[in-house]
Design a protein around this motif. Structure first.
Motif: not given
Ligand code: SF4
Length: 272
Positions: A80-87, A193-211
């Motif tokens: 993600a870009p430097e200093g990325d945020s959800m906003e 989505l990737f930027r969101q995940l990097l901004a949130i930094k969750p402990k785990a991700i649950c992928a729902l479905g094959s896509t």
């Protein structure tokens, strides 16, 4: 009969394909050719034109092998870009027209929930209800997901509700007729989505479905093969389970049981 008459006589029969002449009274079983006459005949006949040289078989140019079409596994932006945020991500998306899914959408479905969540659920893309409301997983499948998260957590003694997790999709606009997103759409929109995940930094991700699994893990394997084991996106553990809309089909009782198991596993990993 003169020699010339004999020649013409023999030539006539030779033209008919007759190569042997029988003397009157000779046995049929013992044909007696007249070699001298045939030989004479051959010497009298105009020399045969030399057999034409065999025509070279035309060598057909072998067309270049058709390129093997590979299923494009979307390569999503790893950083993600430097200093990325959800906003910042929200602002970057804006009134996005980066892919064809913008054409029929009503609302961009950014994602919802706790932006500091320890657990993120990733689905495929918005459906009709989500497209109308701008919120992910609000239709029947969304209600089932809420019941699964809250019901499993409650049974397992984990005190979380749906607003405590974050929920987003691989693509943020509804694919027409609820079709699966195309690889290029996943590649373009998946960057958000990737930027969101990097901004949130969750402990785990649950992928729902094959896509979702394909977008996160770059795999062509289906849920049946992937579920039950831990995978990784970047350094974040990923569990893969069935999409709730798949579980709504009446004949998928076994998949329902398995997805409850998957959910228990990821909830205990994140919240124990
Ligand atoms: S799906 Fe994503 S990339 Fe495509 S138009 Fe919508 S927000 Fe933009």
């Amino acid at each position: 009969m003169t020699r010339e008459e004999i020649r013409q006589f023999l030539e006539f029969y030779q033209d008919l394909g007759v190569k042997t002449i029988y003397r009157r009274g000779s046995s049929l079983s013992a044909p007696e050719p007249l070699p001298e006459l045939v030989a004479d005949l051959n010497s009298l006949l105009p020399p045969m034109a030399p057999a034409p040289a065999p025509r070279p078989t035309p060598v057909r140019a072998i067309p270049p092998a058709a390129p093997i079409m590979k299923t494009t596994v979307p390569k999503l932006l790893p950083l993600a870009p430097e200093g990325d945020s959800m906003e910042a991500i929200r602002q970057d998306i804006g009134d996005c027209k980066r892919c064809r899914l913008c054409e029929a959408r009503n609302k961009i479905v950014f994602g919802s929930g706790n932006e500091g969540a320890r657990l993120v659920f990733v689905g495929e893309g918005p459906g009709a209800d989500e497209d109308a409301s701008g919120l992910p997983f609000v239709g029947r499948a969304g209600q089932l997901l809420t019941a699964m998260i809250e019901g499993t957590a409650s049974k397992e003694g984990i005190t979380i509700l749906r607003p405590d997790v974050y929920i987003a999709n691989v693509v943020k606009c509804r694919p027409p007729e609820n079709r699966a997103p195309m690889p290029d759409e996943m590649e373009i929109c998946g960057q958000f989505l990737f930027r969101q995940l990097l901004a949130i930094k969750p402990k785990a991700i649950c992928a729902l479905g094959s896509t979702a699994a394909k977008a996160l893990l770059g795999t062509k394997d289906g849920v049946t093969k992937l579920r039950g084991n831990w995978h990784k996106w970047q350094d974040i553990p990923v569990i893969v389970t069935y999409h709730p809309s798949y579980l709504l089909r009446p004949y998928n009782q076994n998949a329902k049981r398995e997805s409850w198991e998957d959910l228990k596993k990821v909830l205990h990993f994140v919240y124990d």
